[in-house]
Scaffold this active site. Structure first.
Site, PDB file in Angstrom:
ATOM      1  N   MET A  51     -22.523  10.416 -18.653  1.00 21.85           N
ATOM      2  CA  MET A  51     -21.900  10.624 -19.962  1.00 21.85           C
ATOM      3  C   MET A  51     -20.380  10.671 -19.805  1.00 21.85           C
ATOM      4  SD  MET A  51     -24.493  12.832 -22.258  1.00 21.85           S
ATOM      5  CE  MET A  51     -24.021  14.454 -21.746  1.00 21.85           C
ATOM      6  N   ALA A  53     -16.562  11.642 -18.253  1.00 24.67           N
ATOM      7  CA  ALA A  53     -15.863  12.838 -17.737  1.00 24.67           C
ATOM      8  C   ALA A  53     -16.208  12.990 -16.261  1.00 24.67           C
ATOM      9  CB  ALA A  53     -16.222  14.082 -18.549  1.00 24.67           C
ATOM     10  N   LEU A  54     -16.019  11.926 -15.544  1.00 21.77           N
ATOM     11  CA  LEU A  54     -16.534  11.814 -14.170  1.00 21.77           C
ATOM     12  C   LEU A  54     -15.791  12.732 -13.207  1.00 21.77           C
ATOM     13  CD1 LEU A  54     -16.992   7.934 -13.987  1.00 21.77           C
ATOM     14  CD2 LEU A  54     -18.606   9.673 -14.784  1.00 21.77           C
ATOM     15  N   HIS A  55     -16.539  13.220 -12.216  1.00 16.96           N
ATOM     16  CA  HIS A  55     -15.980  14.106 -11.190  1.00 16.96           C
ATOM     17  C   HIS A  55     -16.615  13.742  -9.855  1.00 16.96           C
ATOM     18  CE1 HIS A  55     -19.811  16.082 -11.664  1.00 16.96           C
ATOM     19  NE2 HIS A  55     -19.543  16.359 -12.934  1.00 16.96           N
ATOM     20  N   HIS A  58     -20.249  12.732  -9.632  1.00 10.30           N
ATOM     21  CA  HIS A  58     -20.562  11.349 -10.004  1.00 10.30           C
ATOM     22  C   HIS A  58     -20.173  10.382  -8.885  1.00 10.30           C
ATOM     23  CE1 HIS A  58     -19.988  13.267 -14.096  1.00 10.30           C
ATOM     24  NE2 HIS A  58     -21.172  12.709 -14.229  1.00 10.30           N
ATOM     25  N   GLN A  82     -29.335  13.696 -27.426  1.00 13.75           N
ATOM     26  CA  GLN A  82     -29.704  14.826 -26.563  1.00 13.75           C
ATOM     27  C   GLN A  82     -28.910  16.091 -26.887  1.00 13.75           C
ATOM     28  OE1 GLN A  82     -28.509  12.422 -22.987  1.00 13.75           O
ATOM     29  NE2 GLN A  82     -27.857  14.372 -22.172  1.00 13.75           N
ATOM     30  N   ASP A 171     -29.178  18.504 -12.449  1.00 14.54           N
ATOM     31  CA  ASP A 171     -30.084  18.531 -13.603  1.00 14.54           C
ATOM     32  C   ASP A 171     -31.488  18.273 -13.069  1.00 14.54           C
ATOM     33  OD1 ASP A 171     -28.198  18.599 -16.119  1.00 14.54           O
ATOM     34  OD2 ASP A 171     -27.294  17.215 -14.697  1.00 14.54           O
ATOM     35  N   SER A 207     -19.211  18.433 -15.797  1.00 16.26           N
ATOM     36  CA  SER A 207     -18.165  18.066 -16.768  1.00 16.26           C
ATOM     37  C   SER A 207     -17.851  19.240 -17.679  1.00 16.26           C
ATOM     38  CB  SER A 207     -18.621  16.866 -17.599  1.00 16.26           C
ATOM     39  OG  SER A 207     -18.980  15.811 -16.749  1.00 16.26           O
ATOM     40  N   ARG A 208     -18.827  20.127 -17.862  1.00 17.26           N
ATOM     41  CA  ARG A 208     -18.614  21.266 -18.765  1.00 17.26           C
ATOM     42  C   ARG A 208     -17.817  22.393 -18.107  1.00 17.26           C
ATOM     43  NH1 ARG A 208     -24.064  19.652 -20.902  1.00 17.26           N
ATOM     44  NH2 ARG A 208     -23.767  19.169 -23.108  1.00 17.26           N
TER      45      ARG A 208
HETATM   46  O1  PAF Z   1     -27.143  13.690 -16.922  1.00 14.76           O
HETATM   47  C1  PAF Z   1     -26.505  13.042 -17.789  1.00 14.76           C
HETATM   48  O2  PAF Z   1     -25.307  12.796 -17.677  1.00 14.76           O
HETATM   49  C2  PAF Z   1     -27.234  12.556 -19.019  1.00 14.76           C
HETATM   50  O3  PAF Z   1     -28.236  13.437 -19.417  1.00 14.76           O
HETATM   51  C3  PAF Z   1     -27.804  11.127 -18.850  1.00 14.76           C
HETATM   52  C4  PAF Z   1     -28.857  11.064 -17.767  1.00 14.76           C
HETATM   53  C5  PAF Z   1     -26.680  10.151 -18.539  1.00 14.76           C
HETATM   54  C6  PAF Z   1     -28.481  10.672 -20.156  1.00 14.76           C
HETATM   55  O4  PAF Z   1     -27.585  10.693 -21.212  1.00 14.76           O
END
Ligand code: PAF
Length: 302
Positions: A51, A53-55, A58, A82, A171, A207-208
């Protein structure tokens, strides 16, 4: 000039000036043209869904993808389905230009950057109902979440057609839901989990985390420390319900405003953990610091 992949009708963007990587596709024609070219050349593809806001977490996913396949595609899409209406969709951090620069540095081959209107055009109404891996834990507190994740992940898999897809273990339940999605729906993709990347003090990268005040940031590592202790106690054969309750109380004592859950589960099934069964376990937790919800999990060795 960095290459841009877009059809003549697409919303192409050129993001930089000094590299031919990564391609940035913003419409289906451009995406299919690039993927089709790779496939015709017999190249394999790994997808990293994000999604934005890469760190550094990622970056680890991209590095894993690079080992798995000849081509690495990274999707950036803040998926509205979501998020519940009261959640942080509007303020979720977005910085596409910085993300693309980072992916450029990490030698990603393609950034798939669909708009919400492309992903969910007017009239879109099909939703994937995730399987048993979605039962409990996150779903008790975010009942909409895995339906949205499963829907968008299935769409991304159909759009990109990867051989591998790499997700973070941070996650953990999401990873289980996506694995089950791929298995149950016969998707020709291998889902790979990558260990969580942490700050030096143990806080899982997210990211949060940027929502945290400096006071909250100082408390945040207690989440990891607490579930590490719970993992040790569970492995030693302690009473699971008591360990879970004690860990939740410890989190509140250490400054967390609210604990959604601390749960000790079998790592594969996410059902009841039995220390004597010789199987790997997992401690999973979600807790609030002010208005920020943090999640984390740690393994319990078999
Ligand atoms: O983990 C995430 O960043 C999101 O839940 C994903 C898997 C990209 C789906 O939107």
């Amino acid at each position: 000039m960095r290459e841009t992949a877009a059809s003549s009708t697409g919303t192409a963007r050129s993001m930089g000036t000094d590299s031919v990587r990564p391609l940035v596709a913003t419409d289906f024609a451009a995406l299919r043209q690039t993927i089709g070219g790779w496939r015709r050349a017999g190249e394999t593809i790994a997808l990293v869904p994000t999604m934005g806001a890469l760190h550094a977490g990622h970056v680890a996913l991209v590095a894993r993808a690079r080992v798995l396949a000849r081509r690495v595609a990274v999707s950036i899409f803040v998926n509205p389905t979501q998020f519940a209406p009261h959640e942080d969709l509007d303020r979720y951090p977005r910085n596409e230009a910085a993300d693309i620069d980072l992916l450029d540095a990490e030698s990603a081959d393609l950034v798939w950057l669909p708009s919400p209107a492309l992903m969910y055009p007017p009239g879109h109404s099909t939703r994937v109902q995730p399987g048993s891996a979605a039962a409990g834990l996150e779903t008790e507190f975010r009942p909409h979440f895995f339906g949205g994740v499963a829907t968008v992940v299935l769409k991304l898999f159909n759009q990109v057609g990867p051989d591998w897809a790499v997700f973070g273990e941070k996650d953990f339940q999401q990873l289980a839901v996506v694995r089950q999605l791929a298995l149950d729906l016969d998707l020709p993709v291998t889902v790979v989990g990558e260990p969580t990347v942490r700050e030096a003090d143990g806080l899982a990268l997210s990211s949060r985390n940027r929502y945290l005040s400096s006071e909250e940031r100082a408390v945040a590592p207690a989440l990891n420390a607490t579930i590490q202790s719970a993992a040790e106690a569970a492995r030693a054969g302690g009473d699971i319900s008591l360990i879970e309750a004690q860990a939740a109380a410890d989190l509140v004592a250490r400054g967390f405003a609210k604990v959604d859950y601390v749960a000790i589960r079998d790592a594969l099934t996410l059902k009841t953990y039995d220390a004597g069964a010789g199987r790997e376990g997992r401690v999973l937790a979600a807790a609030w610091l002010g208005g920020t919800r943090l999640i984390d999990n740690v393994p319990i060795a078999a």
